[in-house]
Design a protein around this motif. Structure first.
Motif, short mmCIF file in Angstrom:
data_model
loop_
_atom_site.label_atom_id
_atom_site.label_comp_id
_atom_site.label_asym_id
_atom_site.label_seq_id
_atom_site.Cartn_x
_atom_site.Cartn_y
_atom_site.Cartn_z
N THR A 191 55.18 9.25 52.09
CA THR A 191 54.00 9.84 52.71
C THR A 191 54.14 11.35 52.63
N LEU A 192 53.17 11.99 52.06
CA LEU A 192 53.17 13.43 51.93
C LEU A 192 52.03 13.98 52.78
N THR A 193 52.38 14.82 53.73
CA THR A 193 51.36 15.41 54.60
C THR A 193 51.22 16.88 54.22
N VAL A 194 50.01 17.26 53.88
CA VAL A 194 49.74 18.65 53.52
C VAL A 194 48.83 19.23 54.59
N LYS A 195 49.32 20.27 55.22
CA LYS A 195 48.52 20.93 56.24
C LYS A 195 47.75 22.06 55.59
N ASP A 196 46.44 22.01 55.72
CA ASP A 196 45.58 23.05 55.17
C ASP A 196 45.58 24.21 56.15
N THR A 197 46.21 25.30 55.76
CA THR A 197 46.30 26.45 56.63
C THR A 197 45.11 27.35 56.42
N TYR A 198 44.43 27.66 57.50
CA TYR A 198 43.26 28.53 57.46
C TYR A 198 43.73 29.96 57.23
N ALA A 199 43.27 30.59 56.17
CA ALA A 199 43.64 31.97 55.85
C ALA A 199 42.44 32.68 55.24
N PRO A 200 41.52 33.15 56.09
CA PRO A 200 40.33 33.79 55.56
C PRO A 200 40.62 35.19 55.02
N LYS A 201 39.77 35.63 54.12
CA LYS A 201 39.87 36.99 53.60
C LYS A 201 39.18 37.90 54.61
N ILE A 202 39.88 38.98 55.00
CA ILE A 202 39.36 39.90 56.00
C ILE A 202 39.30 41.30 55.43
N ASN A 227 44.13 37.80 52.70
CA ASN A 227 43.96 36.54 53.43
C ASN A 227 45.01 36.47 54.54
N LEU A 228 44.53 36.36 55.78
CA LEU A 228 45.44 36.29 56.93
C LEU A 228 45.49 34.86 57.45
N ARG A 229 46.69 34.34 57.62
CA ARG A 229 46.86 33.00 58.18
C ARG A 229 46.58 33.02 59.68
N GLU A 230 46.46 31.84 60.26
CA GLU A 230 46.21 31.75 61.69
C GLU A 230 47.30 32.50 62.44
N GLY A 231 46.86 33.28 63.43
CA GLY A 231 47.79 34.07 64.23
C GLY A 231 47.10 35.28 64.82
N VAL A 232 47.89 36.11 65.47
CA VAL A 232 47.38 37.34 66.08
C VAL A 232 48.01 38.51 65.33
#
Length: 183
Positions: free
Chosen positions: A8-19, A79-84
């Protein structure tokens, strides 16, 4: 005998919008046609937790070798990943004041938020048609103080000294005349 393996391969799609950041003059131009600024420099930092407070992690400076276009005041943070993140202005455009507080950018669950800081309004930033988020940051020129100590004070200083010297000489002369009369 045949052995069957199951993976089982789980791929987490990380949100990283262009800012992108857009620099404008505070009170300059109009909403439809703002006065764009170039020449600003920024440092972007990731955050860290200190108790219940999210603060700048000075050791996690991210590369922001960005060029601010004078045509539209834009530069990209990538592109910034989720975070502050905290965006600190290190050099203001010529003739403008440096922002006093860093801009706090929060990226979570398909959403980009800018929190109460100087130069940027606290708001949920909406993506453009191409999915890029643009945060508008304004700089002000501040209050211009009146000039003091210029060459105009020299004339008043020497005039005052001349009047004072004249008064002293007149007083000395009057005293001498009184002394002569009393003899």
């Amino acid at each position: 005998s045949t052995t069957t393996y199951s993976y089982t391969l789980t791929v987490k799609d990380t949100y990283a919008p262009k800012i992108k950041i857009q620099k404008v003059a505070s009170g300059g131009g109009t909403d439809e046609n703002p006065e764009y600024l170039s020449g600003a420099e920024f440092d972007l930092f990731a955050s860290k937790q200190e108790g219940t407070e999210t603060v700048i992690d000075e050791s996690k400076k991210l590369n922001t070798d960005a060029y601010v276009s004078k045509d539209n005041g834009l530069f990209s943070l990538g592109n910034l990943r989720e975070g502050v993140y905290f965006l600190k202005e290190t050099k203001a455009p010529d003739g403008y004041k440096l922002l006093t507080d860093p801009i706090r950018i929060t990226v979570t669950n398909n959403k980009v938020t800018v929190n109460g800081t100087s130069g940027a309004n606290p708001e949920d930033v909406q993506p453009n048609n191409d999915g890029t988020y643009t945060i508008t940051v304004s700089n002000s020129t501040g209050q211009e103080l009146p000039h003091t100590g210029g060459s105009g004070t020299t004339l008043f200083t020497f005039s005052g000294l001349a009047i004072l010297a004249g008064c002293l000489m007149a007083g000395y002369s009057m005293r001498r005349n009184r002394e002569r009369r009393s003899d």
